[in-house]
Design a protein around this motif. Structure first.
Motif, mmCIF file in Angstrom:
data_model
loop_
_atom_site.group_PDB
_atom_site.id
_atom_site.type_symbol
_atom_site.label_atom_id
_atom_site.label_comp_id
_atom_site.label_asym_id
_atom_site.label_seq_id
_atom_site.Cartn_x
_atom_site.Cartn_y
_atom_site.Cartn_z
ATOM 1 N N MET A 1 0.855 -1.194 0.000
ATOM 2 C CA MET A 1 0.000 0.000 0.000
ATOM 3 C C MET A 1 0.892 1.246 0.000
ATOM 4 N N SER A 2 0.600 2.177 -0.872
ATOM 5 C CA SER A 2 1.371 3.410 -0.976
ATOM 6 C C SER A 2 0.428 4.604 -0.888
ATOM 7 N N THR A 3 0.987 5.735 -0.521
ATOM 8 C CA THR A 3 0.218 6.970 -0.459
ATOM 9 C C THR A 3 0.737 7.932 -1.514
ATOM 10 N N LEU A 4 -0.178 8.448 -2.304
ATOM 11 C CA LEU A 4 0.154 9.381 -3.376
ATOM 12 C C LEU A 4 -0.498 10.717 -3.069
ATOM 13 N N TYR A 5 0.231 11.784 -3.346
ATOM 14 C CA TYR A 5 -0.281 13.138 -3.107
ATOM 15 C C TYR A 5 -0.445 13.841 -4.449
ATOM 16 N N LEU A 6 -1.635 14.360 -4.688
ATOM 17 C CA LEU A 6 -1.956 15.088 -5.905
ATOM 18 C C LEU A 6 -1.965 16.571 -5.570
ATOM 19 N N LEU A 7 -1.110 17.337 -6.230
ATOM 20 C CA LEU A 7 -0.952 18.757 -5.949
ATOM 21 C C LEU A 7 -1.219 19.575 -7.204
ATOM 22 N N HIS A 8 -1.916 20.697 -7.037
ATOM 23 C CA HIS A 8 -2.078 21.665 -8.117
ATOM 24 C C HIS A 8 -0.961 22.692 -7.986
ATOM 25 N N LYS A 9 0.110 22.512 -8.780
ATOM 26 C CA LYS A 9 1.245 23.429 -8.701
ATOM 27 C C LYS A 9 0.874 24.769 -9.322
ATOM 28 N N PRO A 10 1.050 25.853 -8.576
ATOM 29 C CA PRO A 10 0.747 27.165 -9.142
ATOM 30 C C PRO A 10 1.787 27.626 -10.159
ATOM 31 N N TYR A 11 1.424 28.651 -10.886
ATOM 32 C CA TYR A 11 2.314 29.325 -11.828
ATOM 33 C C TYR A 11 3.510 29.908 -11.080
ATOM 34 N N ARG A 12 4.673 29.858 -11.694
ATOM 35 C CA ARG A 12 5.915 30.392 -11.144
ATOM 36 C C ARG A 12 6.273 29.773 -9.794
ATOM 37 N N MET A 13 6.129 28.482 -9.715
ATOM 38 C CA MET A 13 6.590 27.725 -8.547
ATOM 39 C C MET A 13 7.497 26.606 -9.041
ATOM 40 N N LEU A 14 8.616 26.394 -8.348
ATOM 41 C CA LEU A 14 9.523 25.309 -8.696
ATOM 42 C C LEU A 14 8.921 23.964 -8.304
ATOM 43 N N SER A 15 9.228 22.927 -9.081
ATOM 44 C CA SER A 15 8.758 21.568 -8.769
ATOM 45 C C SER A 15 9.752 20.875 -7.834
ATOM 46 N N GLN A 16 10.154 21.562 -6.787
ATOM 47 C CA GLN A 16 11.086 21.036 -5.799
ATOM 48 C C GLN A 16 10.849 21.774 -4.488
ATOM 49 N N PHE A 17 11.460 21.258 -3.421
ATOM 50 C CA PHE A 17 11.182 21.801 -2.091
ATOM 51 C C PHE A 17 12.157 22.886 -1.653
ATOM 52 N N THR A 18 13.244 23.092 -2.394
ATOM 53 C CA THR A 18 14.204 24.137 -2.058
ATOM 54 C C THR A 18 14.573 24.906 -3.312
ATOM 55 N N ASP A 19 15.054 26.138 -3.119
ATOM 56 C CA ASP A 19 15.515 26.959 -4.230
ATOM 57 C C ASP A 19 16.978 27.290 -3.971
ATOM 58 N N ARG A 20 17.853 26.587 -4.657
ATOM 59 C CA ARG A 20 19.288 26.794 -4.448
ATOM 60 C C ARG A 20 19.824 27.959 -5.261
ATOM 61 N N ALA A 21 19.203 28.230 -6.406
ATOM 62 C CA ALA A 21 19.743 29.243 -7.309
ATOM 63 C C ALA A 21 19.210 30.635 -6.981
ATOM 64 N N GLY A 22 17.881 30.763 -6.974
ATOM 65 C CA GLY A 22 17.295 32.074 -6.768
ATOM 66 C C GLY A 22 17.435 32.927 -8.019
ATOM 67 N N VAL A 23 16.705 34.017 -8.065
ATOM 68 C CA VAL A 23 16.764 34.949 -9.184
ATOM 69 C C VAL A 23 17.023 36.336 -8.619
ATOM 70 N N ASP A 24 18.168 36.919 -8.979
ATOM 71 C CA ASP A 24 18.535 38.246 -8.471
ATOM 72 C C ASP A 24 18.467 38.299 -6.949
ATOM 73 N N GLY A 25 18.839 37.188 -6.317
ATOM 74 C CA GLY A 25 18.852 37.161 -4.865
ATOM 75 C C GLY A 25 17.504 36.960 -4.225
ATOM 76 N N GLU A 26 16.432 36.868 -5.024
ATOM 77 C CA GLU A 26 15.090 36.695 -4.480
ATOM 78 C C GLU A 26 14.710 35.221 -4.458
#
Length: 212
Positions: A1-26
């Protein structure tokens, strides 16, 4: 038995849990802004500027079955394109088009009268894009930015792209940033299993500094 999570990813969101690069420091928005379940990872990805269904799981074998091209999970997108594609353009998409990395496989394509989706935040500027058309496109491949490249090839660049289904799993009932959980019982859906009905959608409370 496994658990699956269905997510509606919003616009301008990375498909990962951290942002290592950033854009212009933001710091850019990540999955951590909308879902706080430990130990889960995306099965595949969506580009930063794409929206819609993203599947997450803590079961490596299930992630492989969902995301590996060999298992050919069809993916369905609702795509807002520039202009009004004629029948010849749609037929070209259905038959396959020649991209830089080879011919695409035939796609299922149909026009839509309306997208049935919530408006994007921020919305498209109608002054810049006065004439647009919604298409529904289903492909069985997973090339980089494939749908965008396909519509550009036939002269109608993609302005908005929302994934609404992966195999048997659908985005239905999830607003941007919402998710729901489904419990899967063997055999897995890549054979003959079917997804179960999960609880009501959930949304993680907004956190300071997170972009929604």
């Amino acid at each position: 038995m496994s658990t699956l999570y269905l997510l509606h990813k919003p616009y301008r969101m990375l498909s990962q849990f951290t942002d290592r690069a950033g854009v212009d420091g933001e710091r850019r928005a990540t999955l951590a802004d909308v879902i706080d379940v430990p130990g889960i990872y995306p099965a595949g990805r969506l580009d930063h500027d794409s929206e819609g269904l993203l599947l997450l799981c803590d079961d490596g074998e299930l992630i492989h079955r969902i995301s590996h091209p060999r298992h050919k999970q069809p993916k369905t997108y609702r795509v807002q394109v520039e202009g009004e594609p004629d029948d010849a353009a749609l037929q070209a998409l259905r038959q396959g088009v020649a991209l830089g990395d080879g011919m695409t496989k035939p796609a299922k394509v149909r026009r839509l009268e309306a997208s049935g989706l919530p408006e994007r935040d921020p919305p498209l500027d109608p002054r810049r894009h006065p004439v647009t058309t919604w298409l529904e496109i289903t492909i069985s491949e997973g090339r980089n930015r494939q749908v965008r490249r396909m519509t550009a090839h036939v002269g109608h660049p993609t302005l908005r792209l929302v994934r609404v289904a992966i195999g048997p799993w659908r985005l239905d009932g999830l607003a941007p940033g919402e998710w729901r959980r489904e419990t899967l019982h063997a055999p897995t859906p890549s054979r003959r299993g079917r997804p179960g009905q999960g609880p009501a959608p959930r949304r993680k409370p907004a956190t300071r500094g997170g972009r929604r």
